[in-house]
Scaffold this active site. Structure first.
Site, mmCIF file in Angstrom:
data_model
loop_
_atom_site.group_PDB
_atom_site.id
_atom_site.type_symbol
_atom_site.label_atom_id
_atom_site.label_comp_id
_atom_site.label_asym_id
_atom_site.label_seq_id
_atom_site.Cartn_x
_atom_site.Cartn_y
_atom_site.Cartn_z
ATOM 1 N N ALA A 291 0.843 -1.199 0.000
ATOM 2 C CA ALA A 291 0.000 0.000 0.000
ATOM 3 C C ALA A 291 0.875 1.244 0.000
ATOM 4 O O ALA A 291 2.042 1.206 0.408
ATOM 5 C CB ALA A 291 -0.926 0.002 1.218
ATOM 6 N N ASP A 292 0.302 2.328 -0.467
ATOM 7 C CA ASP A 292 0.963 3.630 -0.436
ATOM 8 C C ASP A 292 -0.111 4.689 -0.247
ATOM 9 O O ASP A 292 -1.218 4.551 -0.771
ATOM 10 C CB ASP A 292 1.733 3.883 -1.734
ATOM 11 C CG ASP A 292 2.557 5.151 -1.670
ATOM 12 O OD1 ASP A 292 3.328 5.305 -0.691
ATOM 13 O OD2 ASP A 292 2.435 6.003 -2.574
#
Length: 193
Positions: A70-71
């Protein structure tokens, strides 16, 4: 036999969120260079690309797993607001966010190995900061909490006191949109429930 679930992350918040729902998983640091602010690419493209880089890097070593990456970025007036460089920068960022709306985008990538089947998704939430004082900003920055967070605040900590309201997924703002992650995992035959 169920595949091992791996979180490709260095984020204490993502580790906590995934751990809080009670599934077994392993944390592996992805050690990738994340793309930051870019005039040529949208926040959606950037968070999706960074999440994908993380799972691809970890997939090099883990060949029988479900890998999650994730970012998250904060966007104000079309500009990506990253993590503060120092306390002075954190104060500057929080003054810009004060009494305004901004958006939080999180990209999520899930890869199944060895098939290398990948699904990605992006979640957007809207946050309204309250009209806090300069003194409140200074006290908050002095806690050290904003220093490793995009937008220089953590909604899951003392930073919650700076927020007036949110529209959308709270967990997205923290950094891991759990409902969207679960829907991606469902497509691989897994569930967080």
């Amino acid at each position: 036999m169920r595949k091992e679930i791996i979180l490709a992350s260095n984020s204490p918040r993502r580790i906590y969120l995934l751990g809080q729902i009670g599934i077994d998983f392993k944390v592996v640091s992805p050690n990738v260079e994340e793309e930051g602010n870019s005039e040529r690419r949208s926040p959606v493209d950037i968070v999706k690309s960074n999440a994908l880089k993380k799972v691809q890097k970890v997939a090099e070593e883990y060949r029988n797993a479900i890998i999650i990456g994730a970012d998250t970025v904060v966007v104000l007036d079309g500009e990506i607001i990253g993590k503060p460089k120092d306390e002075r920068d954190a104060i500057r960022i929080l003054k810009r966010l004060r009494d305004r709306y901004h958006f939080v985008f999180s990209g999520v990538a899930v890869m199944e190995t060895p098939e290398e089947k990948v699904l990605t998704s992006v979640v957007r939430s809207k946050v309204k900061m309250r009209d806090y004082s300069d003194e409140e900003i200074e006290r908050y920055v002095a806690t050290g909490e904003p220093m490793d967070k995009a937008g220089a605040y953590g909604i899951q900590g003392k930073g919650a006191l700076l927020v007036e309201k949110i529209e959308g997924d709270y967990y997205n703002i923290v950094g891991l949109p759990l409902v969207r992650l679960n829907s991606l995992l469902n497509r691989f035959g897994y569930s967080l429930l």
